[in-house]
Design an enzyme around this catalytic site. Structure first.
Site, short mmCIF file in Angstrom:
data_model
loop_
_atom_site.label_atom_id
_atom_site.label_comp_id
_atom_site.label_asym_id
_atom_site.label_seq_id
_atom_site.Cartn_x
_atom_site.Cartn_y
_atom_site.Cartn_z
N ASP A 177 0.85 -1.19 0.00
CA ASP A 177 0.00 0.00 0.00
C ASP A 177 0.88 1.24 0.00
O ASP A 177 2.07 1.17 0.29
CB ASP A 177 -0.89 0.02 1.25
CG ASP A 177 -2.05 -0.95 1.15
OD1 ASP A 177 -2.36 -1.36 0.02
OD2 ASP A 177 -2.63 -1.28 2.18
N ASP A 194 -4.44 -2.85 5.05
CA ASP A 194 -4.94 -2.30 6.32
C ASP A 194 -6.46 -2.33 6.42
O ASP A 194 -7.01 -2.20 7.49
CB ASP A 194 -4.43 -0.88 6.54
CG ASP A 194 -4.78 0.05 5.38
OD1 ASP A 194 -5.58 -0.35 4.50
OD2 ASP A 194 -4.24 1.17 5.34
N ASP A 233 -8.98 -5.55 2.06
CA ASP A 233 -7.68 -6.12 1.73
C ASP A 233 -7.58 -7.59 2.14
O ASP A 233 -6.63 -8.28 1.76
CB ASP A 233 -6.55 -5.34 2.44
CG ASP A 233 -6.33 -3.97 1.83
OD1 ASP A 233 -6.42 -3.87 0.59
OD2 ASP A 233 -6.07 -3.02 2.58
#
Length: 960
Positions: free
Chosen positions: A383, A680, A684
């Site tokens: 990310d 997070d 995901d």
């Protein structure tokens, strides 16, 4: 403020004894808990609904409980913890160690040896061999039990760390974070997307709360929770929406607690490396059994031939029985030495050591296999926000509709915009947000919420807005929280003068696509022309090119007859474009360079604008020349064949949906990549689960993401991920060192016993001596070699492949070379030692020769242990003196060897040696070090540990 818990008096009694009052409270608590667990709506009505339940447990639906009452509530209603599986006691591990078949056979041999020895030689001399074997068995069992017991303690500590989850509650009228283990009945909990419900409770208020109850019911269909279905059960997951809930039961009184009582929790599965090592252990065990059978057959055959030559086949004595028993025990010892039972121990020690060190480096390893898997990672899909950046959002620039220019947030206070525009902007930032302004006990305000939402609220406060006041004027009717699929957040509020207004903020292309009007400089909503739309798009691109995260704010007014359960999807009026700055972490660029040098591709997967993503990727060193930056929609529309061509070059994927991330990870794995994924959010979870190793963020990560991850990055820092890869590689290298060391001993032991049986007809070493060597090769070597810390060198080589052989060609070169040397030396000493050492044919010469051979063999292992610190490099001393565990094991080994030789002669069948023989033993062992240097000068054919089957190197450039 909170409501104090008090013990009411019953009837006309002045005061009941505390025990009786507590008992009545517990009965009442069980009744309330059963209502929630059974979703008993009638029972809820009987207790006068949510307010009645709150009164019974002395809680306020607005202010919660008093913090000072928490200990009393825990005493009365219980703790929010679940009954743990009892830890095995030390003596249980001792008993399990004694179940080993080879040790049982040795114990039987020792008992028989004691019986025959006492019968033939009396108590003085007849007990030595038997007691010596039993003492060695005792030492092996105790060392194994201590190691396993300590390991179980480490796993218990790890389990406790995994349970350190924080939740937001209201206590004393203030909102703060506490550990879920500190929750008590009566607490008011605030839930949002990605949270796991930490206790049973009742819905107080919220919007679009959607729960995944599959962990309890097994049903995959999510359940909506509202005033009509107000029950929330522990262990369920918030899939969408937000809510406040009143805790009615904690710990073992919850539905999850009842379920935990009926479920037997099993231990961790074996890691892939352990499976591979167990395969080696089984193979060596079979070889050991074969050699043991041949050795025993050779001993017996030689014994019978000798008796036949001397015409003694019909004359049997107790000494003959002792010889046959000794032959059998030696064959068993061959099996004991051949079976590398130290391999699993070495893996567990190395992984436990790595886990402990990683904990200090802000990493919580939830799955043991994660350490070793990360060592073979060839790709990291990371990310952006919070991992590559600091996750401290600050509004840097604002473009307000109608002014047609960029401004700093502070400039808006100068009166440059009209009151009408300012009022609309305040509403958009303070009403349509997942953040809240909370006041602590000292009266100071703080913003609680996700970084993006908090940054927008800060703008509203900076412009003079009052969070509490505006929420009193505008009643929030419906909320659609932000998630990575919608990429926007929406809210409907009731206007003071009647009617409703919807606000929307989120990804610019999404929100701008929903807008058909724009706010002019006077605050009027006017049609949005194509020319204006293009100008707004240019502003968005300009912000993105400056690495700013862009968000559009918009609103729409509706009449009184609008259905507030439906949030409009079109005809919005654009208010502003906000550019937020989230600085790149200073250590990220070096960490990315380290990954590239280690053959690990870094791919950034983000929901941000493509221009923002590219700018930040270049700043981090992720996007390199020849690399590809795409949007998620491009990958979505590709065929499988087109994907195979594109995937190796992808370094940035922007505007990605969770499904895009999952598709990327899935297809990379099909191409042979070992993929690590950071995440997070709740969405995901599929990608984290699909990956070879899932890395969840400890600060910004939701509980659902953490639950699906193998590792939790406690500081949300990409540089920490590099540490995991480094330690993962160290685990693999440490196991290779141990395997090289152990296989060398195994080969020598098998060969020398078989040859000795065929030529001399007597065991080369005594049983106790072999048991001591077995202890060195298994337990001591595991402690020494499996706990080597990583060096920078491990990150300067390509990752080992998914199916790479554990024993490399370089290792085989070293094993064969050292085995040949040790076997040759031992054979020469055993078969021609008397002549070479000029020993007289005295009664003591055989004992001296045997002790010297034993001593020389042990010192060969001591020095070879040093050689095995590096399978390729000549300088094996680098970093050795900084590893106190390794030095300590060597010192202990040499010290115990000296004690055995010099002082435990009767026990170990040794005699003291003079200084010349001691020096020669050490010299023979030390000679393995220059031999190691020569062996490492022999070139071996090196193959790339990870060959890309699709023709691209780790940095994305085409291979030549």
């Amino acid at each position: 403020m909170g409501t104090p818990l008090h013990f009411p008096t019953l009837g006309n009694d002045d005061k009941l004894p505390e025990e009786i009052v507590e008992s009545n409270f517990e009965i009442e608590a069980d009744v309330i808990a059963s209502i929630v667990r059974g979703r008993d709506t009638n029972g809820l009505i009987t207790h006068r609904g949510m307010e009645g339940i709150a009164t019974k447990i002395s809680s306020s639906l607005e202010d919660g409980i008093l913090s000072s009452d928490a200990p009393l509530r825990q005493k009365v209603y219980g703790f929010n913890i679940y009954t743990e599986k009892p830890l095995k006691g030390f003596w249980t591990f001792v008993w399990e160690a004694l179940q080993d078949l080879t040790l049982i056979i040795l114990m039987i041999s020792a008992v028989v040896s004691l019986g025959i020895g006492v019968a033939t030689q009396g108590w003085t001399k007849g007990v030595y061999d038997g007691i010596g074997i039993l003492l060695c068995i005792f030492l092996v069992v105790m060392v194994s039990a201590v190691s396993n017991f300590n390991q179980s303690l480490q796993f218990r500590d790890l389990d406790r760390e995994k349970k350190k989850i924080y939740v937001q509650v209201t206590r004393d009228g203030c909102r703060n974070k506490i550990l879920i283990s500190d929750l008590v009945v009566g607490d008011i909990i605030h839930l949002s997307i990605g949270d796991i419900v930490p206790a049973d409770g009742i819905f107080i208020s919220g919007y679009n709360l959607l729960l995944d109850e599959s962990s309890l019911s097994g049903e995959s269909e999510p359940v909506y929770v509202d005033n009509g279905n107000p029950f929330l059960l522990s262990g369920t997951k918030v899939q969408d929406g937000s809510a406040k809930m009143l805790v009615t039961a904690v710990g073992m009184r919850t539905e999850w607690g009842n379920l935990m009582e009926t479920v037997s929790q099993e231990g961790d599965d074996e890691t892939p490396l352990q499976v591979k090592l167990n395969g080696i252990a089984k193979l060596m065990g079979k070889l050991g059994l074969g050699f043991a059978g041949l050795t025993f057959f050779a001993f017996v055959t030689r014994f019978l031939v000798d008796k036949g030559i001397h015409h003694e086949l019909r004359q049997w004595s107790s000494k003959d029985a002792m010889k046959l028993l000794n032959y059998f025990a030696t064959a068993v010892i061959v099996v004991v030495i051949a079976v590398p039972e130290g391999l699993p121990l070495a893996v567990m020690l190395s992984l436990a050591f790595a886990m402990k060190k990683l904990m200090k480096a802000k990493t919580l390893v939830r799955q043991l296999s994660a350490c070793e898997t990360m060592g073979s990672a060839t790709c990291i899909c990371t990310d952006k926000t919070g991992t590559l950046t600091t996750n401290h959002m600050v509004v840097d620039k604002i473009w307000v509709s109608g002014l047609n220019k960029e401004m700093k947030a502070n400039d808006l206070k100068s009166g440059i915009i009209s009151e009408c525009v300012l009022s609309t902007l305040l509403q958009a930032t303070l009403l349509n947000t997942g953040a809240e302004v909370a006041r602590d006990r000292d009266g100071n305000d703080s913003i609680i919420g996700k970084p993006t939402a908090s940054a927008l609220v800060k703008v509203g406060l900076l412009l003079g807005g009052d969070f509490e006041d505006i929420h009193q004027k505008f009643k929030v009717e419906n909320v659609e929280p932000f998630n990575s699929v919608r990429k926007r957040m929406s809210v409907i509020v009731g206007l003071p003068g009647g009617g409703f207004r919807a606000f929307c903020n989120g990804a610019p292309e999404i929100v701008l696509g929903m807008c058909s009007r724009i706010l002019d400089c006077n605050g009027y909503s006017v049609d949005l022309s194509e020319e204006q739309r293009e100008k707004v798009a240019c502003v968005i691109d300009g912000f993105a090119s400056k690495t700013l995260r862009t968000i559009c704010l918009a609103f729409r007014d509706m009449d009184d007859d609008w259905d507030i359960t439906t949030i409009p999807q079109e005809e919005y009026t654009l208010i502003a474009v906000v550019g937020m700055k989230d600085p790149v972490r200073p250590e990220v660029k070096d960490a990315v360079e380290t990954c590239l040098a280690a053959g690990i591709t870094v791919r950034m997967v983000t929901g941000d604008n493509i221009n923002t993503a590219k700018a930040i990727a270049k700043e981090c060193g992720i996007l390199t020349e020849g690399g590809l930056a795409i949007e998620g929609s491009e990958l979505r529309n590709k065929t499988l064949e087109e994907m195979k061509e594109m995937l190796p070059r992808i370094q940035v994927m922007a505007r990605s949906l969770p499904s895009d991330k999952h598709t990327l990870v899935s297809n990379l794995r099909k191409l042979g990549e070992v993929v690590a994924v950071t995440g997070d959010g709740t969405n995901d979870a599929p990608a984290l689960h699909e990956s070879d190793i899932g890395l969840a963020m400890g600060i910004a990560g939701t509980e659902v993401a953490k639950e699906n991850a193998d590792v939790i990055i406690l500081d949300d820092n990409f540089a920490t991920i590099v540490s995991i890869a480094k330690w993962g590689r160290a685990v693999y290298v440490n196991i290779q060192r141990f395997v090289q060391f152990q296989l060398t001993i195994n080969i020598v032991a098998l060969m020398i016993n078989l040859v000795s049986a065929c030529i001399a007809g007597i065991p080369p070493l005594k049983i106790v001596q072999w048991l001591w060597i077995n202890l060195i090769q298994d337990t001591f070597a595991a402690l020494a070699l499996a706990t080597e810390p990583p060096t920078d060198a491990v990150m300067k080589r390509p990752p080992h492949g998914r199916d790479a052989s554990l024993i490399s060609k370089a290792m085989w070169r070293n094993i064969v070379g050292q085995s040949a040397y040790q076997f040759s030396v031992l054979a020469v000493v055993i078969f021609d030692g008397k002549r070479l050492l000029k020993l007289n044919d005295s009664d003591n010469s055989d004992a001296v020769l045997n002790t010297f051979a034993f001593n020389s063999f042990v010192f060969c292992q001591v020095f070879n242990e040093i050689n095995c610190r590096d399978t390729d490099k000549i300088n094996v001393f680098r970093g050795m003196f900084g590893n106190w565990m390794f030095i300590g094991i060597l010192v202990v080994t040499v010290t115990l060897q000296a004690i055995i030789v010099e002082f435990l002669g009767t026990f170990a069948s040794t005699v003291p040696l003079n200084w010349q023989l001691w020096s020669l033993s050490i010299l023979i062992g030390a000679a393995s070090m220059p031999l190691d240097t020569l062996l490492k000068c022999i070139p071996v054919v090196k193959t790339d540990c990870h060959n890309d089957c699709y023709g691209f190197s780790r940095n994305g450039a085409e291979q030549v």
